[in-house]
Design an enzyme around this catalytic site. Structure first.
Site, PDB file in Angstrom:
ATOM      1  CE1 TYR A   1     -12.733 -24.475   8.348  1.00 34.85           C
ATOM      2  CE2 TYR A   1     -13.586 -24.549   6.400  1.00 34.85           C
ATOM      3  CZ  TYR A   1     -12.735 -24.709   6.864  1.00 34.85           C
ATOM      4  OH  TYR A   1     -11.517 -25.366   6.450  1.00 34.85           O
TER       5      TYR A   1
ATOM      6  CG  PHE B   1       8.581  -6.639  -1.787  1.00 40.72           C
ATOM      7  CD1 PHE B   1       8.747  -5.368  -1.174  1.00 40.72           C
ATOM      8  CD2 PHE B   1       8.041  -7.773  -0.894  1.00 40.72           C
ATOM      9  CE1 PHE B   1       8.988  -5.314   0.187  1.00 40.72           C
ATOM     10  CE2 PHE B   1       8.047  -7.584   0.189  1.00 40.72           C
ATOM     11  CZ  PHE B   1       8.300  -6.399   0.911  1.00 40.72           C
ATOM     12  CG  ASP B   2      11.967  -8.692   0.373  1.00 39.76           C
ATOM     13  OD1 ASP B   2      10.758  -8.453   0.359  1.00 39.76           O
ATOM     14  OD2 ASP B   2      12.787  -8.632   1.310  1.00 39.76           O
TER      15      ASP B   2
ATOM     16  CG  ASP C   1       3.695  -6.703  -5.237  1.00 39.03           C
ATOM     17  OD1 ASP C   1       2.787  -6.655  -4.472  1.00 39.03           O
ATOM     18  OD2 ASP C   1       4.796  -6.938  -5.207  1.00 39.03           O
TER      19      ASP C   1
ATOM     20  CB  ALA D   1       2.100  -3.445  -0.937  1.00 38.55           C
TER      21      ALA D   1
ATOM     22  CE  LYS E   1       4.100  -4.097   3.278  1.00 37.65           C
ATOM     23  NZ  LYS E   1       4.455  -4.709   2.134  1.00 37.65           N
TER      24      LYS E   1
ATOM     25  CG  HIS F   1      16.647  -9.548   4.207  1.00 35.66           C
ATOM     26  ND1 HIS F   1      16.357 -10.534   3.088  1.00 35.66           N
ATOM     27  CD2 HIS F   1      15.508  -9.070   4.399  1.00 35.66           C
ATOM     28  CE1 HIS F   1      15.182 -10.519   2.934  1.00 35.66           C
ATOM     29  NE2 HIS F   1      14.368  -9.591   3.528  1.00 35.66           N
TER      30      HIS F   1
END
Ligand SMILES: *Cc1c(COP(=O)(O)O)cnc(C)c1O
Length: 458
Positions: A72, A124-125, A215, A217, A258, A450
């Site tokens: 943990y 990004f969304d 960001d 990815a 990704k 979407h």
């Protein structure tokens, strides 16, 4: 004779996929309310809905999983991950999360307040979702060239620095908690940002006293394109280029699904100890204790190896070559897509492939459905459905581009599969005059619709 190219790996395990008839697919897609996210994957032959978490892992990653430490607190797997993050990106502080949007949730909880403005390059969304959910606003400062699919520009992910400067001048550091630079620019077609642009963006941020977030990815693919397309980087390793990019970042969020080459995971990382402390509280609240967050020990181990392996040139080269192969097949058939081919996907220009479908009837979604019916290939809409309604007026937003994205999972399909995709698109393109109607919405969520939207034939 020059030897042909071949992938720098061989396949150790296979997974069966099933074929189907057009009649079956017609029934299945109707049952899914014409939403490909609602389709059971066993009804899909070639699944290009995303390359996120869908790639094959290496034998080294699988063996690292066996060594996962599931403690943990203070697990060795956490330190394995923390060490590679510091080595690659230079960040001392790292919070593991269950995926990229969770890293956004944790970090944005510490950074964004109502009324803020977050400029960037085509957010990004989920990033935009986490900004708008906090009643802040994302402002897109991507260069204009990104919105014309037929212009060949080596770095279509770039920021228009003058525009960014104007936004920062207007709102200042009081209302801009950070600038968000997405590498590569996913929404604009997996298009990279040049090192020169990164430097300029960083300079403008410093001038205004605003921190810069990456960001991240597809950071490794971005570095690959810098090496291939920008002068002065031909002889650099991917790891050197990554270090050069992140020298300019104050913090990062990443979806490890990704370029991390794992099935699940992500993290936020930063230099600032005080920000780390503030974000830690949200990590504990939303994700888990600081040394595992949203990940198991085996997942952190697999990610540590994935980050190391996927920042080697040969791996990235094989991947980008496969995307380019699909692009070259589409060129043969004259099918228009966002040029040049992006790092992880081909973005087919749906307005041009289906010129007779009205804009209001979701052109890119219509093309996704046609492609599924034609060959059992599942792509994804990057268009008006994804764009959501305007948060204030509640009107539908119709973006400049309607794209059908075909994202290629890493190390999963062969070029024979790419041939099927290309020919299926050709068949649709050949009968484009006969496709005149699209779809209309019968049910939708207020945000990120979407994923769950329900449609019927218009
Ligand atoms: C995938 C992605 C995210 C969100 O990550 P998830 O792991 O899907 O939650 C955020 N930003 C970019 C640029 C991405 O590609």
């Amino acid at each position: 004779m020059e030897l042909p190219y071949a992938e720098p790996y061989r396949i150790k395990m296979t997974e069966a996929i099933r074929t189907s008839t057009r009649k079956e697919r017609e029934r299945w897609i109707k049952d899914a309310n014409y939403n490909l996210f609602m389709l059971p994957s066993e009804y899909v032959f070639i699944d290009l809905i995303t390359d996120s978490g869908t790639g094959s892992q290496s034998d080294r990653q699988w063996s690292a999983m066996m060594l996962g430490d599931e403690s943990y607190a203070g697990a060795s797997s956490f330190y394995n991950l923390k060490n590679i993050v510091e080595k690659l990106f230079g960040f001392k502080y790292m919070l593991p999360t269950h995926q990229g949007r969770a890293a956004e949730n944790v970090l944005f909880s510490a950074l964004i307040k109502e009324g803020d403005v977050i400029p960037g390059n085509s957010h990004f969304d989920t990033t935009k979702g986490h900004i708008e959910y906090r009643r802040a606003r994302a402002i897109d400062c991507t260069i204009d060239e990104a919105f014309d699919t037929q212009i060949e520009h080596p770095f279509k992910g770039n920021v228009n620095v003058a525009k960014l400067d104007a936004v920062l001048t207007e709102f200042g550091p009081e209302r801009v908690p950070f600038v968000c630079l997405t590498v590569t620019n996913n929404t604009a077609g997996g298009q990279p940002v040049s090192m020169e642009n990164i430097r300029e963006v960083s300079k403008v941020c410093k001038k205004h006293g605003v921190p810069l977030l990456f960001d991240s990815a597809r950071f490794a693919e971005n570095a690959y394109f810098i090496r291939m397309r920008e002068k002065g980087f031909e002889d650099k390793t991917i790891k050197q280029i990554v270090a050069g990019m992140y020298k300019h970042a104050d913090m990062m969020t990443i979806s490890a699904k990704k370029d991390g080459a794992v099935n699940i995971g992500g993290f936020a990382a930063m230099h600032d100890a005080e920000l780390y402390r503030r974000a830690s509280t949200f990590n504990i609240m939303f994700e888990g204790f600081l040394t595992y967050g949203g990940m198991s020990g085996r997942d952190m181990n697999a990610l540590a190896v994935g980050l190391d392996e996927n920042t080697e040139f040969e791996q990235l080269d094989a991947r980008v070559r496969q995307v380019e192969y699909l692009g070259a097949r589409l060129d043969e058939f004259g099918i228009p897509y966002q040029r040049p081919a992006g790092g992880h996907a081909i973005f087919v220009d749906a307005y041009k492939v289906l010129p007779n479908v009205p804009r209001e009837e979701f052109v890119a979604q219509t093309l996704c459905i046609e492609l599924y019916l034609e060959a059992g290939v599942r792509g994804v809409e990057i268009g008006a459905l994804l764009a959501d309604r305007d948060p204030v007026t509640r009107e539908n937003r119709f973006p400049a581009l309607e794209l059908t994205r075909l994202a290629i999972p890493r190390r999963s399909y062969t070029n024979n599969h790419m041939d099927v995709v290309a020919v299926a698109l050709k068949n649709i393109y050949d009968r484009r005059e006969t496709i005149t109607r699209g779809y209309k919405i019968t049910a939708e969520a207020p945000i990120m619709r979407h994923f769950t939207v329900e449609l019927e034939k218009a």
